[in-house]
Structure formats: structure tokens, C-alpha cells
Design an enzyme around this catalytic site. Structure first.
Site, mmCIF file in Angstrom:
data_model
loop_
_atom_site.group_PDB
_atom_site.id
_atom_site.type_symbol
_atom_site.label_atom_id
_atom_site.label_comp_id
_atom_site.label_asym_id
_atom_site.label_seq_id
_atom_site.Cartn_x
_atom_site.Cartn_y
_atom_site.Cartn_z
ATOM 1 N N TYR A 1 0.833 -1.199 0.000
ATOM 2 C CA TYR A 1 0.000 0.000 0.000
ATOM 3 C C TYR A 1 0.873 1.256 0.000
ATOM 4 C CZ TYR A 1 -4.126 -2.877 1.038
ATOM 5 O OH TYR A 1 -5.140 -3.802 0.992
ATOM 6 N N GLY B 1 -17.805 1.878 -4.493
ATOM 7 C CA GLY B 1 -18.718 3.019 -4.435
ATOM 8 C C GLY B 1 -20.061 2.769 -5.087
ATOM 9 N N GLY C 1 -22.918 2.865 -2.644
ATOM 10 C CA GLY C 1 -22.917 4.006 -1.734
ATOM 11 C C GLY C 1 -23.837 5.138 -2.151
#
Length: 331
Positions: A53, A222, A225
Site C-alpha cells: 500500500y 462506491g 454508496g
């Protein structure tokens, strides 16, 4: 916050997992520290990261941000169940890794865990996860490396990520034959209302072997969402996986039906998607990756959300699961 055991272990973890993938690429260090403080204040004790990451030229940056946060003291490290991952190529994007500097050889596992410990500024990792299967390394070698790290006190538990069901079984059968090792205790997989294929093999295997299931991308990039509502209201437009999905008229209609159903019940789409995962058998808790404190607050509300039978049935109608295996693909 609510808590549960991580699979068959005695480890108690929060029902939400703080995902840190945005720390560095999208959220700067100061804001990342503020989000971690807020998460801890609300009772979230399970933090997930990975050695890669930071991405691109900044692989490892996210672990360094977390390490700097631990270094502030205040019992931050003692209060956190820390999970990170090994497998990925740590070379700068576009450059081939040096031999044995990626995947799951005993040599790379040893090298990678020491590098993660240094970046994280800690002397142990609670949950060390294999980020992907390694088709070239036998589990006998992997478990030998893990057993050594456990004996050295560098890690406490091992988990998998993105494993198919048969690899979960294979890994734990070999661990059982070796004796003296607990085997995999968790599986981190792609699982949400819109992507339920894990229900066929992965989740049943995890349940049978006592692994806690940690879903990643609980809002499917998303898509779950409230993305269509946001577009209509002139807010954030869909990108990536969500944008690609909405190009399909049938998929867009499905997402619209989802938003309409949730709106009928006076609820927020993202919170319902998280709350639904918390009702699923075997799920320890979904990973939430807030970019802001407001997104974290919304995720926390989902933990206390009770979904009625009518709504649950409606969700199954909009996003039907594949059904159990083998009936999903046989008779």
C-alpha cells in the site's frame, strides 16, 4: 462498537475493520492519523494494511504512516489488532522484482515481515496475511516459515486473502498434518451485495475450517454508496469499477432499484450495504476505507443498524446470490 471473535481464535476484534489503503495515495499523513485516532475513539480496534500500500513509487508508505502513528504513544499499538499482508512485488512499478523479493517463498516471507515491522515501528504483527495464492510455493514451506516467525514472536496469527475455497482447505489440511501450527484463521475476500460469488465456495470453506471472513470492497467501489443519487445531485461521479458497471443499462437499473428500495425504508445506501454484510454467516467484519472523518462516522452507524426481514428479502431480490455449492452450478 460491537466485537466478535476472529474465526476460531480467542482474539476479539471490532465488527468494522479500518482499511488503510487510502492512507498516502488519497489521504495525507495528518488526516490519516486523525482518522485512526477517531476509529480508536469509537472502539474500532482492527486495522488492516499491506506492505504494497502506497503503490507506485511509494510502496510501503501506508505502513510507514501507521508506524509514525504508533510512535506517538498513548497505548495506540497496544489497543490495535494489526493486520498486514505479504506477496506483492515491492519494486517500483514498471521494474521487475529481484528474484525472491515477492510471493511466498520462505526467504521472501522472512525478508518481508522484517521490512514491515521496521516500517510499522512495532516488534510484532497480530495477523499476517497472504495477499494472494502462490502456485509455486508448497504450503509445507510456507508453514515452516510462519511457524518460525510465531516462535520468534514476530507474528501471532496467519490469514489468507483472495484464496479460493480449495486453497483454504489445502492450506489448513497441510497445517493440521504438520501439527503444532494453528493454520489460517481468517480469509479476506471480495464480498458485497453486488458480488456474492464467495458464497459458493470461499465462505463455506472458511466456516468449515473456522476462519473469520473479512470482506473487502463492501461498497463495491462506491457502487453501493448511493452513486446514482450523488450523480443526480451533482456530487461525486462514479469512477473505476463503479463507472464501468453503470455503463451497462441492466446493471444501472439494478443499482437504481437498490437505491429506491433503501430510500423507501428511509436509510442510507452505504450504511445498508455494510449492515447487510454484518448479517451474513461467518463474517467477522467488513473493511471500510474512509478518506474522511465523515465517511468513518457513516460506517460506524451501520454497526447499530437493524435490517428488517422485508428489507433483507428485498435486497435478495435486487441482488440475488448464486446459491450454495454445488446446487449453484449443478442439480
Amino acid at each position: 462498537m460491537k466485537y466478535t471473535q476472529l474465526g476460531r481464535t480467542g482474539l476479539k476484534v471490532s465488527r468494522l475493520v479500518l482499511g488503510t489503503m487510502n492512507f498516502g495515495p488519497q489521504t495525507d499523513e495528518a488526516d490519516s492519523h486523525a482518522i485512526m485516532d477517531a476509529a480508536l475513539d469509537t472502539g474500532i480496534n482492527f486495522f488492516d494494511t499491506a506492505n504494497v500500500y502506497g503503490w507506485g513509487e511509494n510502496k510501503g508508505r501506508t505502513e510507514r504512516i501507521i508506524g509514525n502513528w504508533f510512535a506517538k504513544g498513548g497505548e495506540r499499538r497496544d489497543k490495535v489488532v494489526l493486520a498486514t499482508k505479504v506477496y506483492g512485488n515491492m519494486a517500483t512499478d514498471g521494474h521487475a522484482p529481484w528474484p525472491n523479493h515477492d510471493r511466498l517463498s520462505a526467504l521472501n516471507i522472512r525478508r518481508a515481515v522484517d521490512a514491515s515491522l521496521k516500517r510499522l515501528q512495532t516488534d510484532y504483527i497480530d495477523l499476517y496475511q497472504f495477499h494472494h495464492i502462490d502456485r509455486n510455493t508448497p504450503f509445507e514451506e510456507i508453514w515452516q516459515a510462519i511457524d518460525t516467525l510465531v516462535q520468534q514472536g514476530k507474528i501471532l496469527y496467519a490469514g489468507s486473502s483472495n484464496f479460493p475455497g480449495y486453497k483454504i482447505a489445502q492450506a489448513n489440511e497441510i497445517a493440521a498434518r504438520r501439527g503444532g501450527t494453528i493454520g489460517l484463521v481468517s480469509e479476506q475476500c471480495l464480498y458485497n451485495l453486488a458480488e456474492r460469488r464467495a458464497e459458493m465456495e470461499v465462505i463455506p470453506a472458511a466456516q468449515d475450517y473456522g476462519l473469520g471472513v473479512i470482506p473487502w470492497s463492501p461498497l463495491h467501489g462506491g457502487l453501493l454508496g448511493g452513486i446514482i443519487r450523488k450523480e443526480v445531485q451533482g456530487g461525486r461521479r462514479a469512477t473505476g469499477r463503479a463507472a464501468d458497471t453503470l455503463k451497462d443499462p441492466a446493471a444501472r437499473a439494478q443499482v437504481q432499484a437498490y437505491e429506491d428500495l433503501v430510500d423507501k425504508h428511509g436509510l442510507e445506501p452505504g450504511e445498508v450495504a455494510l449492515a447487510w454484510l454484518l448479517t451474513r454467516p461467518g463474517v467477522t467484519g467488513p473493511i471500510v476505507g474512509p478518506r474522511t472523518a465523515e465517511q468513518l462516522e457513516s460506517a460506524i452507524r451501520a454497526v447499530g443498524l437493524e435490517l428488517g426481514e422485508e428489507l433483507l428479502a428485498g435486497l435478495d431480490e435486487v441482488f440475488p446470490g448464486p446459491g450454495p455449492s454445488p446446487e449453484a452450478f449443478a442439480w
